[in-house]
Scaffold this motif. Structure first.
Motif, PDB file in Angstrom:
ATOM      1  N   PHE A 276       0.841  -1.210   0.000  1.00 49.75           N
ATOM      2  CA  PHE A 276       0.000   0.000   0.000  1.00 49.75           C
ATOM      3  C   PHE A 276       0.875   1.259   0.000  1.00 49.75           C
ATOM      4  N   ALA A 277       1.931   1.224   0.806  1.00 48.25           N
ATOM      5  CA  ALA A 277       2.791   2.406   0.936  1.00 48.25           C
ATOM      6  C   ALA A 277       3.415   2.776  -0.409  1.00 48.25           C
ATOM      7  N   CYS A 278       3.862   1.767  -1.152  1.00 48.88           N
ATOM      8  CA  CYS A 278       4.496   2.042  -2.453  1.00 48.88           C
ATOM      9  C   CYS A 278       3.454   2.440  -3.485  1.00 48.88           C
ATOM     10  N   ALA A 279       2.291   1.765  -3.435  1.00 42.07           N
ATOM     11  CA  ALA A 279       1.260   2.015  -4.446  1.00 42.07           C
ATOM     12  C   ALA A 279       0.598   3.388  -4.281  1.00 42.07           C
ATOM     13  N   LEU A 280       0.844   4.051  -3.151  1.00 41.04           N
ATOM     14  CA  LEU A 280       0.372   5.434  -3.012  1.00 41.04           C
ATOM     15  C   LEU A 280       0.914   6.295  -4.143  1.00 41.04           C
ATOM     16  N   PHE A 281       2.067   5.872  -4.690  1.00 42.32           N
ATOM     17  CA  PHE A 281       2.765   6.713  -5.661  1.00 42.32           C
ATOM     18  C   PHE A 281       2.746   6.158  -7.077  1.00 42.32           C
ATOM     19  N   THR A 282       2.108   5.002  -7.271  1.00 39.36           N
ATOM     20  CA  THR A 282       2.148   4.379  -8.602  1.00 39.36           C
ATOM     21  C   THR A 282       1.479   5.274  -9.646  1.00 39.36           C
ATOM     22  N   ASN A 283       0.341   5.856  -9.290  1.00 34.18           N
ATOM     23  CA  ASN A 283      -0.333   6.710 -10.269  1.00 34.18           C
ATOM     24  C   ASN A 283       0.484   7.962 -10.584  1.00 34.18           C
ATOM     25  N   GLU A 284       1.235   8.435  -9.597  1.00 30.79           N
ATOM     26  CA  GLU A 284       2.121   9.579  -9.863  1.00 30.79           C
ATOM     27  C   GLU A 284       3.193   9.190 -10.881  1.00 30.79           C
ATOM     28  N   LEU A 285       3.670   7.950 -10.763  1.00 29.97           N
ATOM     29  CA  LEU A 285       4.672   7.473 -11.727  1.00 29.97           C
ATOM     30  C   LEU A 285       4.074   7.436 -13.133  1.00 29.97           C
ATOM     31  N   LEU A 286       2.857   6.901 -13.241  1.00 26.02           N
ATOM     32  CA  LEU A 286       2.228   6.796 -14.571  1.00 26.02           C
ATOM     33  C   LEU A 286       2.023   8.192 -15.172  1.00 26.02           C
ATOM     34  N   ASP A 287       1.550   9.114 -14.359  1.00 30.08           N
ATOM     35  CA  ASP A 287       1.340  10.487 -14.858  1.00 30.08           C
ATOM     36  C   ASP A 287       2.661  11.138 -15.267  1.00 30.08           C
ATOM     37  N   TYR A 288       3.661  10.945 -14.413  1.00 33.72           N
ATOM     38  CA  TYR A 288       4.973  11.551 -14.689  1.00 33.72           C
ATOM     39  C   TYR A 288       5.516  11.050 -16.026  1.00 33.72           C
ATOM     40  N   GLU A 289       5.411   9.741 -16.249  1.00 31.07           N
ATOM     41  CA  GLU A 289       5.960   9.176 -17.476  1.00 31.07           C
ATOM     42  C   GLU A 289       5.115   9.569 -18.696  1.00 31.07           C
ATOM     43  N   TYR A 290       3.814   9.610 -18.507  1.00 31.26           N
ATOM     44  CA  TYR A 290       2.953  10.001 -19.631  1.00 31.26           C
ATOM     45  C   TYR A 290       3.237  11.433 -20.052  1.00 31.26           C
ATOM     46  N   GLU A 291       3.492  12.261 -19.056  1.00 28.94           N
ATOM     47  CA  GLU A 291       3.733  13.667 -19.333  1.00 28.94           C
ATOM     48  C   GLU A 291       5.112  13.869 -19.976  1.00 28.94           C
ATOM     49  N   ASN A 292       6.119  13.161 -19.437  1.00 28.76           N
ATOM     50  CA  ASN A 292       7.489  13.420 -19.865  1.00 28.76           C
ATOM     51  C   ASN A 292       7.993  12.504 -20.973  1.00 28.76           C
ATOM     52  N   HIS A 293       7.445  11.301 -21.050  1.00 26.72           N
ATOM     53  CA  HIS A 293       7.899  10.350 -22.083  1.00 26.72           C
ATOM     54  C   HIS A 293       6.692   9.663 -22.692  1.00 26.72           C
ATOM     55  N   PRO A 294       5.838  10.455 -23.366  1.00 27.74           N
ATOM     56  CA  PRO A 294       4.560   9.907 -23.826  1.00 27.74           C
ATOM     57  C   PRO A 294       4.706   8.702 -24.767  1.00 27.74           C
ATOM     58  N   GLU A 295       5.743   8.729 -25.594  1.00 30.67           N
ATOM     59  CA  GLU A 295       5.870   7.603 -26.539  1.00 30.67           C
ATOM     60  C   GLU A 295       6.193   6.306 -25.824  1.00 30.67           C
ATOM     61  N   TYR A 296       7.132   6.385 -24.886  1.00 30.14           N
ATOM     62  CA  TYR A 296       7.533   5.197 -24.121  1.00 30.14           C
ATOM     63  C   TYR A 296       6.344   4.680 -23.310  1.00 30.14           C
ATOM     64  N   ALA A 297       5.591   5.590 -22.731  1.00 38.21           N
ATOM     65  CA  ALA A 297       4.435   5.190 -21.917  1.00 38.21           C
ATOM     66  C   ALA A 297       3.354   4.567 -22.793  1.00 38.21           C
ATOM     67  N   ARG A 298       3.103   5.194 -23.946  1.00 40.26           N
ATOM     68  CA  ARG A 298       2.063   4.657 -24.835  1.00 40.26           C
ATOM     69  C   ARG A 298       2.410   3.256 -25.320  1.00 40.26           C
ATOM     70  N   GLY A 349      13.868   8.640 -17.177  1.00 41.66           N
ATOM     71  CA  GLY A 349      13.963  10.073 -17.416  1.00 41.66           C
ATOM     72  C   GLY A 349      14.969  10.674 -16.451  1.00 41.66           C
ATOM     73  N   THR A 350      14.712  11.914 -16.073  1.00 42.86           N
ATOM     74  CA  THR A 350      15.659  12.616 -15.187  1.00 42.86           C
ATOM     75  C   THR A 350      14.925  13.215 -14.006  1.00 42.86           C
ATOM     76  N   MET A 351      14.455  12.384 -13.139  1.00 41.81           N
ATOM     77  CA  MET A 351      13.705  12.866 -11.983  1.00 41.81           C
ATOM     78  C   MET A 351      14.654  13.464 -10.948  1.00 41.81           C
ATOM     79  N   THR A 352      14.213  14.540 -10.320  1.00 42.82           N
ATOM     80  CA  THR A 352      15.042  15.177  -9.297  1.00 42.82           C
ATOM     81  C   THR A 352      14.245  15.300  -8.006  1.00 42.82           C
ATOM     82  N   VAL A 353      14.934  15.789  -6.989  1.00 47.32           N
ATOM     83  CA  VAL A 353      14.279  15.946  -5.685  1.00 47.32           C
ATOM     84  C   VAL A 353      13.164  17.010  -5.760  1.00 47.32           C
ATOM     85  N   ASP A 354      13.255  17.925  -6.729  1.00 42.83           N
ATOM     86  CA  ASP A 354      12.173  18.916  -6.905  1.00 42.83           C
ATOM     87  C   ASP A 354      10.883  18.223  -7.334  1.00 42.83           C
ATOM     88  N   ASP A 355      11.026  17.203  -8.182  1.00 45.37           N
ATOM     89  CA  ASP A 355       9.834  16.431  -8.575  1.00 45.37           C
ATOM     90  C   ASP A 355       9.245  15.724  -7.360  1.00 45.37           C
TER      91      ASP A 355
END
Ligand SMILES: [Fe+2]
Length: 363
Positions: A276-298, A349-355
């Motif tokens: 549960f603790a990890c899956a709190l962030f799974t949707n954030e991962l999907l959104d992040y990748e869709y936004e930043n690497h749409p082709e790879y995500a698609r 991608g290039t995720m940082t602590v700001d993300d």
């Protein structure tokens, strides 16, 4: 590509009995590591001890491994195995027990090891042989070279080492029947997290992506059954178990991404179950990748034939309601841990602590 897997994986209903000669070949004295309940409730421990009796293998059982095992308990188990002069160790349980058994097998051969030396991964002798028997479906720990433990400061910290591979990993979906419902859901969603975090990972390659895609194909329809609280058949349990192994194989090649490292914090501080603790962030991962690497995500969503928004909704439907509120100060205090963090850097991608800061604030 990079890939290594020295563990012999044996899964299926009745698998232990079918391959019982494995234990006979490993020696005459076995040290069994388990938790207070899972080994017994699942039936795995009884099956194992019956095999030991049949072959005249002497054994001792250590059942003091708790969730998120401390390094201290791993050292204790390993030194006991050494005192017992065990020829091999068998870990019977969920991810916590399996991870603890890996470190214990190292300590059994090196009883002088301390917490500091374990984290420095400095030991002289090779571990004694290790067999792992899973009783949950999700961790994938049976097939990884990772041991996640809680250190003396209460922080979850892992070691990665080729010495931690089990000789044999047994998985009988029947042993997962006795899991309480919240554990079943949390572990299944942990498996999904592994499959996705391995795919959206800078270390992903064609082998690990094949594991991820096949694992999601097997697991995803079963998540709907779990969300609807439906009865599972043998086939359902087998599919979930196999997906969990595929998730383990996938992250063993790539590591996890930011979701897991953030999840550790929520387990330490708010005692959320690991999945549960990890899956709190799974949707954030999907959104992040869709936004930043749409082709790879698609490409991924086409391969698994799932709609991204539908997957997000399914994940949400499996998460328990939590009343966690992070203050600005708490988020600030958390950030240093993620500044130079391997799992954050693994994120495709290039995720940082700001993300990370943005994600925590949005959560
Ligand atoms: Fe996990």
């Amino acid at each position: 590509m990079k890939h290594y897997m020295p563990t012999r994986i044996l899964t299926g209903i009745g698998i232990l009995q079918k391959h019982k000669d494995v234990f006979n070949k490993l020696g005459k004295r076995a040290y069994v590591i388990t938790s207070r309940s899972s080994g017994r409730l699942s039936g795995a421990l009884d099956d194992l001890l019956d095999i030991f009796k049949e072959y005249g293998i002497g054994y001792a059982v250590f059942d003091q491994i708790s969730q998120n095992p401390t390094v201290v308990s791993c050292i204790e188990a390993g030194r006991n195995a050494n005192d017992f002069e065990a020829d091999f160790i068998v870990g019977v349980g969920g991810g916590s027990v399996l991870d603890a058994s890996k470190t214990a097998a190292v300590v059994a051969a090196n009883p002088e090891l301390t917490e500091e030396l374990i984290y420095r991964q400095t030991w002289d002798s090779k571990p004694i042989p290790l067999v792992l028997i899973g009783t949950t479906a999700g961790t994938g720990s049976e097939v990884t070279y990772v041991s996640v433990m809680t250190n003396k400061d209460g922080i979850k910290k892992s070691i990665h080492n080729d010495d931690l591979y089990a000789r044999y990993a047994f998985g009988d979906p029947d042993y997962t029947v006795s899991m309480p419902e919240h554990v079943r859901i949390s572990t299944a969603i942990d498996a999904l997290a592994h499959l996705l975090e391995s795919y959206f990972n800078n270390n992903a390659n064609d082998i690990s992506r094949a594991y991820s895609i096949q694992g999601v194909r097997l697991l995803y329809p079963k998540l709907k059954l779990l969300a609807d609280r439906q009865e599972l058949t043998d086939e359902d349990r087998e599919a979930i178990y196999d997906a969990s192994i595929l998730g383990g194989l996938a992250i063993n090649t790539t590591g996890t991404v930011f979701c897991h490292t953030l999840g550790y914090y929520f387990t330490e501080r708010y005692h959320l179950l690991h999945g549960f603790a990890c899956a709190l962030f799974t949707n954030e991962l999907l959104d992040y990748e869709y936004e930043n690497h749409p082709e790879y995500a698609r490409e991924f969503f086409e391969a698994v034939q799932i709609d991204k928004e539908e997957m997000k909704e399914r994940i949400r439907s499996l998460l328990p309601e939590t009343k966690i509120h992070l203050s600005e100060e708490e988020i600030k205090a958390m950030l240093p841990r993620y500044t130079d963090n391997g799992s954050v850097k693994n994120t495709y991608g290039t995720m940082t602590v700001d993300d990370i800061e943005r994600i925590l604030k949005r959560l």
